[in-house]
Structures are given as C-alpha cells and as structure tokens.
Scaffold this motif. Structure first.
Motif, mmCIF file in Angstrom:
data_model
loop_
_atom_site.group_PDB
_atom_site.id
_atom_site.type_symbol
_atom_site.label_atom_id
_atom_site.label_comp_id
_atom_site.label_asym_id
_atom_site.label_seq_id
_atom_site.Cartn_x
_atom_site.Cartn_y
_atom_site.Cartn_z
ATOM 1 N N GLN A 178 0.833 -1.211 0.000
ATOM 2 C CA GLN A 178 0.000 0.000 0.000
ATOM 3 C C GLN A 178 0.864 1.255 0.000
ATOM 4 N N ALA A 179 1.942 1.245 0.772
ATOM 5 C CA ALA A 179 2.842 2.400 0.803
ATOM 6 C C ALA A 179 3.466 2.627 -0.562
ATOM 7 N N ARG A 180 3.976 1.556 -1.173
ATOM 8 C CA ARG A 180 4.583 1.696 -2.499
ATOM 9 C C ARG A 180 3.572 2.236 -3.512
ATOM 10 N N SER A 181 2.364 1.703 -3.483
ATOM 11 C CA SER A 181 1.323 2.142 -4.430
ATOM 12 C C SER A 181 0.977 3.607 -4.248
ATOM 13 N N ALA A 182 1.093 4.102 -3.013
ATOM 14 C CA ALA A 182 0.784 5.502 -2.727
ATOM 15 C C ALA A 182 1.992 6.414 -2.899
ATOM 16 N N GLY A 183 3.133 5.829 -3.290
ATOM 17 C CA GLY A 183 4.338 6.644 -3.474
ATOM 18 C C GLY A 183 5.048 6.971 -2.173
ATOM 19 N N VAL A 184 4.716 6.244 -1.106
ATOM 20 C CA VAL A 184 5.360 6.454 0.192
ATOM 21 C C VAL A 184 6.605 5.565 0.255
ATOM 22 N N PRO A 185 7.745 6.120 0.610
ATOM 23 C CA PRO A 185 8.960 5.313 0.682
ATOM 24 C C PRO A 185 8.838 4.196 1.726
ATOM 25 N N VAL A 186 9.423 3.049 1.414
ATOM 26 C CA VAL A 186 9.500 1.936 2.356
ATOM 27 C C VAL A 186 10.971 1.792 2.738
ATOM 28 N N VAL A 187 11.237 1.867 4.032
ATOM 29 C CA VAL A 187 12.608 1.864 4.542
ATOM 30 C C VAL A 187 12.773 0.675 5.485
ATOM 31 N N TYR A 188 13.782 -0.133 5.226
ATOM 32 C CA TYR A 188 14.062 -1.316 6.039
ATOM 33 C C TYR A 188 15.208 -1.034 6.989
ATOM 34 N N LEU A 189 14.989 -1.340 8.273
ATOM 35 C CA LEU A 189 16.018 -1.232 9.299
ATOM 36 C C LEU A 189 16.250 -2.634 9.855
ATOM 37 N N ARG A 190 17.524 -3.017 9.949
ATOM 38 C CA ARG A 190 17.850 -4.373 10.403
ATOM 39 C C ARG A 190 18.855 -4.323 11.539
ATOM 40 N N GLN A 191 18.768 -5.333 12.409
ATOM 41 C CA GLN A 191 19.762 -5.485 13.464
ATOM 42 C C GLN A 191 20.990 -6.188 12.923
ATOM 43 N N ARG A 192 22.116 -5.921 13.536
ATOM 44 C CA ARG A 192 23.319 -6.698 13.234
ATOM 45 C C ARG A 192 23.203 -7.997 14.021
ATOM 46 N N LEU A 193 23.262 -9.109 13.321
ATOM 47 C CA LEU A 193 23.141 -10.417 13.966
ATOM 48 C C LEU A 193 24.394 -11.220 13.662
ATOM 49 N N ASP A 194 25.388 -11.073 14.515
ATOM 50 C CA ASP A 194 26.674 -11.729 14.274
ATOM 51 C C ASP A 194 26.663 -13.208 14.631
ATOM 52 N N ASP A 195 25.712 -13.637 15.454
ATOM 53 C CA ASP A 195 25.742 -15.001 15.972
ATOM 54 C C ASP A 195 24.751 -15.939 15.274
ATOM 55 N N VAL A 196 24.279 -15.569 14.090
ATOM 56 C CA VAL A 196 23.354 -16.438 13.347
ATOM 57 C C VAL A 196 23.874 -16.617 11.920
ATOM 58 N N PRO A 197 23.487 -17.715 11.269
ATOM 59 C CA PRO A 197 23.886 -17.892 9.870
ATOM 60 C C PRO A 197 23.396 -16.722 9.008
ATOM 61 N N ALA A 198 24.166 -16.384 7.998
ATOM 62 C CA ALA A 198 23.869 -15.217 7.159
ATOM 63 C C ALA A 198 22.465 -15.264 6.564
ATOM 64 N N ASP A 199 21.995 -16.455 6.147
ATOM 65 C CA ASP A 199 20.668 -16.518 5.531
ATOM 66 C C ASP A 199 19.557 -16.209 6.527
ATOM 67 N N LEU A 200 19.770 -16.446 7.821
ATOM 68 C CA LEU A 200 18.758 -16.113 8.824
ATOM 69 C C LEU A 200 18.822 -14.648 9.238
ATOM 70 N N ALA A 201 19.890 -13.957 8.869
ATOM 71 C CA ALA A 201 20.016 -12.531 9.170
ATOM 72 C C ALA A 201 19.328 -11.678 8.111
ATOM 73 N N ASP A 202 18.893 -12.299 7.037
ATOM 74 C CA ASP A 202 18.199 -11.570 5.963
ATOM 75 C C ASP A 202 16.750 -11.284 6.341
ATOM 76 N N VAL A 203 16.188 -10.263 5.707
ATOM 77 C CA VAL A 203 14.767 -9.963 5.873
ATOM 78 C C VAL A 203 13.971 -11.149 5.337
ATOM 79 N N HIS A 204 12.909 -11.503 6.036
ATOM 80 C CA HIS A 204 12.081 -12.640 5.631
ATOM 81 C C HIS A 204 11.608 -12.431 4.187
ATOM 82 N N PRO A 205 11.633 -13.481 3.360
ATOM 83 C CA PRO A 205 11.253 -13.330 1.944
ATOM 84 C C PRO A 205 9.827 -12.812 1.733
ATOM 85 N N ALA A 206 8.930 -13.072 2.668
ATOM 86 C CA ALA A 206 7.542 -12.607 2.510
ATOM 87 C C ALA A 206 7.423 -11.088 2.562
ATOM 88 N N VAL A 207 8.402 -10.438 3.167
ATOM 89 C CA VAL A 207 8.364 -8.979 3.295
ATOM 90 C C VAL A 207 9.669 -8.350 2.799
#
Length: 96
Positions: free
Chosen positions: A35-64
C-alpha cells in the motif's frame, strides 16, 4: 523529501522464530508495504546486526523482502538522530 515513510524494522528470519502469530504479522507488513509503495510512500528497512546467526537467517524474511526502490539501512549504521556517548544533546524544540 517526503514527509512520511513506512519503516519495516527487524523483520529478519532469525528474529521471527519465537514471535507470536508470525504468518499474520508477515501478511500485515507485506500488505502495508505494498500500500505504501502504491501511494508513493517510501519503504525503509532497518535491520539489526546479527553476528551469531547464519547469514541466511540474518536476511529480511522473503515474505516482506525489500523491492527495487526500497531503502535498506545496513545493520550497525546509526540513524541521523543517533547520539554517541559524550556528544551534545540535539536542540530541544521550542514551545510556541
């Protein structure tokens, strides 16, 4: 500069393992982002640094996951209003 944005915070797979009703949460975030994208509202992703997990689990979930045009702030990068120890406090807004 836009006066609004949708912030998608900490939607990394490793952080969602023990979350309550993950599927409903993911569906809601995905719908709001679209809905934000459709309305021209920027979508900004903020992530934690996760040094103690495998790299693929540190990624944003594919559904979002971010789409082209979305902003992704790398983990560990302070936000513009972040204060470091010993730095001066930002000025307080004056009452009108």
């Amino acid at each position: 500069m836009p006066d609004a944005a949708l912030l998608v915070i900490d939607m990394q797979e490793a952080l969602l393992d023990d979350a309550h009703d993950v599927e409903a949460c993911l569906g809601t975030v995905a719908r709001l982002a679209e809905q934000a994208r459709s309305a021209g509202v920027p979508v900004v992703y903020l992530r934690q640094r996760l040094d103690d997990v495998p790299a693929d689990l540190a990624d944003v979930h594919p559904a979002v996951a971010p789409r082209p045009g979305d902003a992704v702030r790398p983990p560990g990068v302070p936000s513009p209003g972040h204060r470091r120890p010993g730095s001066a406090s930002p000025p307080r807004p004056r009452a009108r």
